[in-house]
Design a protein around this motif. Structure first.
Motif, PDB file in Angstrom:
ATOM      1  N   SER A  84      20.141  47.360 -19.933  1.00  0.00           N
ATOM      2  CA  SER A  84      18.686  47.289 -20.057  1.00  0.00           C
ATOM      3  C   SER A  84      18.009  47.782 -18.784  1.00  0.00           C
ATOM      4  CB  SER A  84      18.236  45.858 -20.355  1.00  0.00           C
ATOM      5  OG  SER A  84      16.817  45.770 -20.345  1.00  0.00           O
ATOM      6  N   ASN A  85      16.840  48.397 -18.960  1.00  0.00           N
ATOM      7  CA  ASN A  85      16.060  48.833 -17.795  1.00  0.00           C
ATOM      8  C   ASN A  85      15.300  47.674 -17.151  1.00  0.00           C
ATOM      9  OD1 ASN A  85      14.182  48.456 -19.838  1.00  0.00           O
ATOM     10  ND2 ASN A  85      12.997  50.295 -19.352  1.00  0.00           N
ATOM     11  N   CYS A  86      15.418  46.472 -17.705  1.00  0.00           N
ATOM     12  CA  CYS A  86      14.821  45.267 -17.106  1.00  0.00           C
ATOM     13  C   CYS A  86      15.875  44.247 -16.721  1.00  0.00           C
ATOM     14  CB  CYS A  86      13.804  44.643 -18.071  1.00  0.00           C
ATOM     15  SG  CYS A  86      12.251  45.558 -18.193  1.00  0.00           S
ATOM     16  N   ASP A  87      17.100  44.711 -16.529  1.00  0.00           N
ATOM     17  CA  ASP A  87      18.168  43.816 -16.078  1.00  0.00           C
ATOM     18  C   ASP A  87      17.911  43.467 -14.619  1.00  0.00           C
ATOM     19  OD1 ASP A  87      20.606  42.711 -15.106  1.00  0.00           O
ATOM     20  OD2 ASP A  87      21.705  43.688 -16.734  1.00  0.00           O
ATOM     21  N   ASN A  88      17.601  42.230 -14.344  1.00  0.00           N
ATOM     22  CA  ASN A  88      17.229  41.793 -13.002  1.00  0.00           C
ATOM     23  C   ASN A  88      18.416  41.512 -12.091  1.00  0.00           C
ATOM     24  OD1 ASN A  88      17.335  39.629 -15.060  1.00  0.00           O
ATOM     25  ND2 ASN A  88      17.217  38.270 -13.284  1.00  0.00           N
ATOM     26  N   ILE A  89      19.625  41.659 -12.592  1.00  0.00           N
ATOM     27  CA  ILE A  89      20.827  41.462 -11.786  1.00  0.00           C
ATOM     28  C   ILE A  89      21.582  42.771 -11.577  1.00  0.00           C
ATOM     29  CG2 ILE A  89      23.081  40.298 -11.670  1.00  0.00           C
ATOM     30  CD1 ILE A  89      20.732  38.437 -11.177  1.00  0.00           C
TER      31      ILE A  89
ATOM     32  N   PHE B 246      21.254  46.513 -11.275  1.00  0.00           N
ATOM     33  CA  PHE B 246      20.411  47.691 -11.095  1.00  0.00           C
ATOM     34  C   PHE B 246      20.823  48.404  -9.817  1.00  0.00           C
ATOM     35  CE2 PHE B 246      18.146  43.968  -9.419  1.00  0.00           C
ATOM     36  CZ  PHE B 246      17.767  44.376  -8.138  1.00  0.00           C
ATOM     37  N   PRO B 247      20.622  49.733  -9.730  1.00  0.00           N
ATOM     38  CA  PRO B 247      19.941  50.619 -10.667  1.00  0.00           C
ATOM     39  C   PRO B 247      20.532  50.547 -12.074  1.00  0.00           C
ATOM     40  CG  PRO B 247      20.421  51.765  -8.603  1.00  0.00           C
ATOM     41  CD  PRO B 247      21.128  50.461  -8.543  1.00  0.00           C
ATOM     42  N   THR B 248      19.684  50.800 -13.044  1.00  0.00           N
ATOM     43  CA  THR B 248      20.022  50.549 -14.444  1.00  0.00           C
ATOM     44  C   THR B 248      21.276  51.273 -14.902  1.00  0.00           C
ATOM     45  OG1 THR B 248      17.713  50.133 -14.971  1.00  0.00           O
ATOM     46  CG2 THR B 248      19.143  50.745 -16.801  1.00  0.00           C
ATOM     47  N   SER B 249      21.436  52.541 -14.534  1.00  0.00           N
ATOM     48  CA  SER B 249      22.545  53.332 -15.052  1.00  0.00           C
ATOM     49  C   SER B 249      23.904  52.876 -14.534  1.00  0.00           C
ATOM     50  CB  SER B 249      22.340  54.809 -14.723  1.00  0.00           C
ATOM     51  OG  SER B 249      22.263  55.009 -13.323  1.00  0.00           O
TER      52      SER B 249
ATOM     53  N   GLY C 121      14.806  56.115  -8.325  1.00  0.00           N
ATOM     54  CA  GLY C 121      15.580  57.341  -8.461  1.00  0.00           C
ATOM     55  C   GLY C 121      16.559  57.335  -9.604  1.00  0.00           C
ATOM     56  N   ASP C 122      16.513  56.318 -10.462  1.00  0.00           N
ATOM     57  CA  ASP C 122      17.474  56.214 -11.560  1.00  0.00           C
ATOM     58  C   ASP C 122      17.014  57.059 -12.750  1.00  0.00           C
ATOM     59  OD1 ASP C 122      19.980  54.499 -12.213  1.00  0.00           O
ATOM     60  OD2 ASP C 122      18.774  54.382 -14.035  1.00  0.00           O
ATOM     61  N   PRO C 123      17.946  57.710 -13.453  1.00  0.00           N
ATOM     62  CA  PRO C 123      17.542  58.565 -14.586  1.00  0.00           C
ATOM     63  C   PRO C 123      17.031  57.800 -15.804  1.00  0.00           C
ATOM     64  CG  PRO C 123      19.942  58.485 -14.389  1.00  0.00           C
ATOM     65  CD  PRO C 123      19.399  57.821 -13.175  1.00  0.00           C
ATOM     66  N   VAL C 124      17.343  56.513 -15.912  1.00  0.00           N
ATOM     67  CA  VAL C 124      16.855  55.721 -17.044  1.00  0.00           C
ATOM     68  C   VAL C 124      15.362  55.465 -16.867  1.00  0.00           C
ATOM     69  CG1 VAL C 124      17.087  53.523 -18.271  1.00  0.00           C
ATOM     70  CG2 VAL C 124      19.110  54.656 -17.344  1.00  0.00           C
ATOM     71  N   PRO C 125      14.561  55.561 -17.929  1.00  0.00           N
ATOM     72  CA  PRO C 125      13.112  55.328 -17.805  1.00  0.00           C
ATOM     73  C   PRO C 125      12.794  54.010 -17.111  1.00  0.00           C
ATOM     74  CG  PRO C 125      13.632  56.174 -19.988  1.00  0.00           C
ATOM     75  CD  PRO C 125      14.937  55.916 -19.304  1.00  0.00           C
ATOM     76  N   ARG C 126      11.919  54.081 -16.105  1.00  0.00           N
ATOM     77  CA  ARG C 126      11.571  52.896 -15.326  1.00  0.00           C
ATOM     78  C   ARG C 126      10.612  52.019 -16.123  1.00  0.00           C
ATOM     79  NH1 ARG C 126       8.390  52.493  -9.781  1.00  0.00           N
ATOM     80  NH2 ARG C 126       7.365  54.296 -10.665  1.00  0.00           N
TER      81      ARG C 126
END
Length: 299
Positions: free
Chosen positions: A252-257, A259-262, A59-64
């Motif tokens: 980053s949209n791949c931040d594994n710690i 998230f959600p990204t925004s 549901g995050d606005p940043v591209p998944r």
């Protein structure tokens, strides 16, 4: 304290791996499978984090990110994490000492305070410290302790570092912060009326509005990074568009710690998305380092 903890973990795992190999020396397959499981088990934990962020970001606005992008980020983090957590932080935390001698600093060069994140120490910043030293910038890289204490407890540490760099350069410093370090910097801004004492704040993968993984944090600082909590709400009340205009927020949209990204962004800040890069890896990404160091030099 953090260095001693990570020394024990690193040497303990190495000892267990060597012991496993010796114990099962007559069954090579079992010996090596067990050894590699001990040494590379962290990669499995990282994989679960990347899978979680994929679904939490729905549901995050940043591209998944796609699975291919996540896999590349996972590989990058698997390579980066041991350099930080098994070498620089436990054994080389003081490899590059703070630089505060005015005679060794370029006239007019902006000073820097570097603030690490959760379960880290100043060793995280070693590549940054070498660059700053080679370009004659004054700097202090702090150690935030107690390791599992409240983020509010770190305010005096940051206050001392800001004061030392300001005395060395005669001007307000730049704060460079990774992960939880950005929240510690904001707590310092709130408690010490720091808006007029800092020139700019750069955050890298900071959970400004918390992170989904915070639900698993049991220390005080871990609880303060949960997605919805009173501490973050109170910290947000102190912020404003004018204050946030002094922030550059890398995420980053791949931040594994985080998230959600925004959640790694601030309203009114210069929010810069770097696609496909993991959490620790983001601190050493070429674009992040080049742009941040160029900004420090130009200020």
């Amino acid at each position: 304290m953090l260095a001693r903890i990570q020394q024990s973990i690193t040497l303990g795992l190495l000892g267990l791996a060597v012991g496993w190999l010796a114990w099962f020396v007559d069954t090579p397959v079992l010996a090596w499978v067990g050894c590699l499981t001990l040494l590379l088990g962290y990669a499995v934990v990282l994989a679960f984090e990347f899978v979680a962020l994929r679904f939490v970001n729905l549901g995050d606005p940043v591209p998944r990110p796609g699975w291919g992008q996540l896999f590349k980020a996972w590989v990058g983090e698997v390579v980066t994490a041991p350099r930080v957590f098994a070498w620089r932080q436990p054994f080389r935390a003081d490899a590059v000492p703070d630089l505060l001698d005015p005679a060794a600093c370029a006239p007019g060069a902006r000073g820097v305070v570097l603030i690490h994140g959760f379960f880290c120490n100043r060793g995280l910043w070693t590549p940054w410290l070498r660059w700053l030293a080679s370009h004659d910038h004054a700097f202090v890289a702090v150690n935030l302790e107690p390791v599992f204490g409240s983020i509010d407890d770190y305010v005096p540490i940051i206050e001392e570092a800001v004061a030392r760099v300001t005395r060395a350069t005669g001007q307000p410093p730049v704060l460079v912060c990774h992960s939880m370090g950005g929240l510690a910097a904001r707590a310092w801004l709130r408690d010490m009326n720091g808006a007029g004492r800092v020139h700019h704040v750069i955050t890298i993968g900071t959970p400004h509005r918390g992170t989904w993984l915070g639900r698993f944090g049991h220390g005080r600082n871990g609880q303060q990074m949960r997605l919805v909590n009173p501490w973050l709400d109170a910290l947000g009340e102190h912020g404003s568009a004018g204050l946030h205009a002094r922030f550059t927020c890398w995420y980053s949209n791949c931040d594994n710690i985080v998230f959600p990204t925004s959640t790694a962004t601030l309203p009114g800040a210069d929010n810069r998305l770097v696609p496909g890069v993991a959490h620790v890896q983001l601190a050493f990404h070429g674009e992040v380092m080049r742009a941040s160091l160029a900004k420090i030099s130009a200020l």
